[in-house]
Design an enzyme around this catalytic site. Structure first.
Site, PDB file in Angstrom:
ATOM      1  N   TYR A   1       0.867  -1.183   0.000  1.00  0.00           N
ATOM      2  CA  TYR A   1       0.000   0.000   0.000  1.00  0.00           C
ATOM      3  C   TYR A   1       0.909   1.240   0.000  1.00  0.00           C
ATOM      4  CZ  TYR A   1      -3.084   3.616   1.761  1.00  0.00           C
ATOM      5  OH  TYR A   1      -3.772   4.786   1.915  1.00  0.00           O
TER       6      TYR A   1
ATOM      7  N   ASP B   1      -1.488  -7.036   6.907  1.00  0.00           N
ATOM      8  CA  ASP B   1      -2.472  -5.991   6.625  1.00  0.00           C
ATOM      9  C   ASP B   1      -3.648  -6.694   5.943  1.00  0.00           C
ATOM     10  OD1 ASP B   1      -4.020  -4.001   5.451  1.00  0.00           O
ATOM     11  OD2 ASP B   1      -2.315  -2.696   5.023  1.00  0.00           O
TER      12      ASP B   1
ATOM     13  N   LYS C   1     -12.000   1.065   5.167  1.00  0.00           N
ATOM     14  CA  LYS C   1     -12.369   0.323   3.981  1.00  0.00           C
ATOM     15  C   LYS C   1     -13.530  -0.636   4.293  1.00  0.00           C
ATOM     16  CE  LYS C   1      -8.803   2.685   2.689  1.00  0.00           C
ATOM     17  NZ  LYS C   1      -7.463   2.144   2.629  1.00  0.00           N
TER      18      LYS C   1
HETATM   19  C1  LIG Z   1      -6.147   2.542   3.122  1.00  0.00           C
HETATM   20  C2  LIG Z   1      -5.155   1.520   3.474  1.00  0.00           C
HETATM   21  C3  LIG Z   1      -4.241   1.720   4.530  1.00  0.00           C
HETATM   22  C4  LIG Z   1      -4.163   3.015   5.295  1.00  0.00           C
HETATM   23  O1  LIG Z   1      -5.297   3.278   6.037  1.00  0.00           O
HETATM   24  P1  LIG Z   1      -5.899   4.738   6.341  1.00  0.00           P
HETATM   25  O2  LIG Z   1      -7.126   4.439   7.095  1.00  0.00           O
HETATM   26  O3  LIG Z   1      -6.140   5.403   5.021  1.00  0.00           O
HETATM   27  O4  LIG Z   1      -4.867   5.473   7.130  1.00  0.00           O
HETATM   28  C5  LIG Z   1      -3.374   0.682   4.826  1.00  0.00           C
HETATM   29  N1  LIG Z   1      -3.368  -0.480   4.119  1.00  0.00           N
HETATM   30  C6  LIG Z   1      -4.218  -0.689   3.096  1.00  0.00           C
HETATM   31  C7  LIG Z   1      -4.159  -1.981   2.355  1.00  0.00           C
HETATM   32  C8  LIG Z   1      -5.128   0.293   2.729  1.00  0.00           C
HETATM   33  O5  LIG Z   1      -5.954   0.081   1.702  1.00  0.00           O
END
Ligand SMILES: *Cc1c(COP(=O)(O)O)cnc(C)c1O
Length: 381
Positions: A101, A173, A198
């Site tokens: 990311y 993640d 998300k």
């Molecule tokens: C969006 C995202 C992040 C970061 O998160 P935020 O809430 O925007 O700070 C980290 N990892 C992945 C895979 C993401 O899609």
């Protein structure tokens, strides 16, 4: 253990004992009355340290990932920052995915390196490539699967085994899969990270992050560091996230249904060069994804045969798919990673193809989604 949706709707969310309210209150209080100095009524003293609405979200997320401890943050990056402060020291080495990311790459490449931390970016779909970059000072292997935006798949159990043998910790993640589709702790991960912005929140109306783990000592360090640096979500954000998470299972089923149909339609369109979706049998990670995920999720990327100009035109040519960054909401989004979400990796080894288009397939009627994409693609064939 109760089923997934039962946990999503009930874990940490008993009816309010003082009023009987079925829905958890948004506890806006920054401070809590004490019965004599140090006499806390329910363990709360000040809302940076702990807040009841946040606690409910944390208990729910821990229950969904099968962990003993959950921590909610003001953003996914806030969660990543606190975790890295706990896990690495100057001189240490971190392994990240070659298509990490963009924000994670920036945090490690631009911020952490200022503190004497080094990193290697590798394809974690290739366990031998991982083994080759591990060093005695490697403290963290940071894994995403599926990856963003190339939808690569890493074998979490295999990566966990190699990471453990090297004396490092495995962070997964799990933002793209959500806890409904994949539970990395059970596969050997030490810590699971989410951007709850998300799929967990699911409605594109709140930014947040989370860490879930089972190691008590590590949890103490995270709690201490989070309270020290103050990267906490407000109670309204915690409440909105908790409201979203209740429907996670039904949303993920529908996201997966729709993405499967969209991937098939794209694969059949002459303007599309290649479709990247782990649900397609020809995807190199399909068998591993089928083993470690319940379904294949709502993210689909594809290469436009006509190159960069055609890809930009497709992104501007849809109506239902809104041109926007982010993902995981009920509405469909389209974006051009090279110039949008992944602009921060341009010129680096992590650069993504400029003919790539990424879709976050929403839960609208799939016939309408396919029609919208087909229309935009017909214009560039
Ligand atoms: C969006 C995202 C992040 C970061 O998160 P935020 O809430 O925007 O700070 C980290 N990892 C992945 C895979 C993401 O899609």
């Amino acid at each position: 253990m109760k089923g997934f949706s039962t946990r999503a709707i009930h874990a940490g969310q008993d009816p309010d004992p003082s009023t009987g309210a079925v829905i958890l209150p948004i506890h806006t209080s920054s401070t809590f009355a004490q019965d004599g100095v140090g006499g806390l009524r329910a363990g709360y003293e000040y809302s940076r340290s702990a807040n009841p609405t946040r606690t409910a979200l944390q208990e729910c997320l821990a229950a969904l990932e099968g962990g003993s401890h959950g921590f909610a943050f003001g953003s996914g990056m806030g969660a990543s920052d606190v975790l890295l402060r706990v896990l690495v020291r100057p001189g240490d080495h971190v392994v990240i995915p070659h298509d990490a990311y963009g924000g994670t790459f920036r945090l490690i490449d631009k911020v952490l390196t200022q503190w004497g931390v080094t990193y290697s970016a590798v394809d974690l779909g290739d366990v031998e490539a991982l083994r080759a970059v591990l060093r005695p000072e490697t403290k963290v292997v940071w894994c995403e699967t599926p990856t963003n935006p190339l939808l690569g798949i890493a074998d979490i159990s295999a990566v966990a085994e190699v990471t453990r043998a090297a004396g490092a910790r495995l962070v997964v993640d799990n933002t793209f899969a959500s806890p409904y589709l994949q539970q990395p702790l059970a596969l050997g991960a030490d810590v699971v990270l989410h951007s709850t912005t998300k799929y967990v929140g699911g409605h594109s109306d709140v930014v947040g992050g989370a860490l879930i783990l089972s190691d008590d000592e590590l949890a103490e360090q995270i709690k201490f560091t989070q309270n020290s640096v103050g990267s906490v979500p407000g109670p309204f954000d915690a409440w909105l996230t908790l409201r979203g998470v209740k429907t996670l299972a039904v949303r993920m089923e529908r996201h997966s249904d729709n993405a499967e149909r969209v991937a098939e339609a794209l694969a059949a369109h002459p303007a599309v060069g290649k479709v990247l979706y782990p649900g397609l049998p020809e995807h190199p990670g399909h068998a591993i994804a089928a083993r470690q995920m319940r379904r294949f999720g709502g993210m689909v990327s594809f290469l436009v045969a006509g190159g960069r100009e055609a890809a930009l035109k497709v992104c501007a040519g849809t109506e239902l798919f809104t041109l926007a960054e982010s993902l995981g909401g009920v509405e469909s989004l389209i974006e051009h990673p090279h110039e949008m979400t992944h602009a921060s990796v341009a010129g680096s080894a992590l650069e993504v193809p400029d003919s790539l288009v990424r879709l976050s397939v929403g839960i609208e009627d799939v016939g309408d989604l396919v029609e919208d994409l087909t229309h935009a693609l017909d214009a560039v064939r």
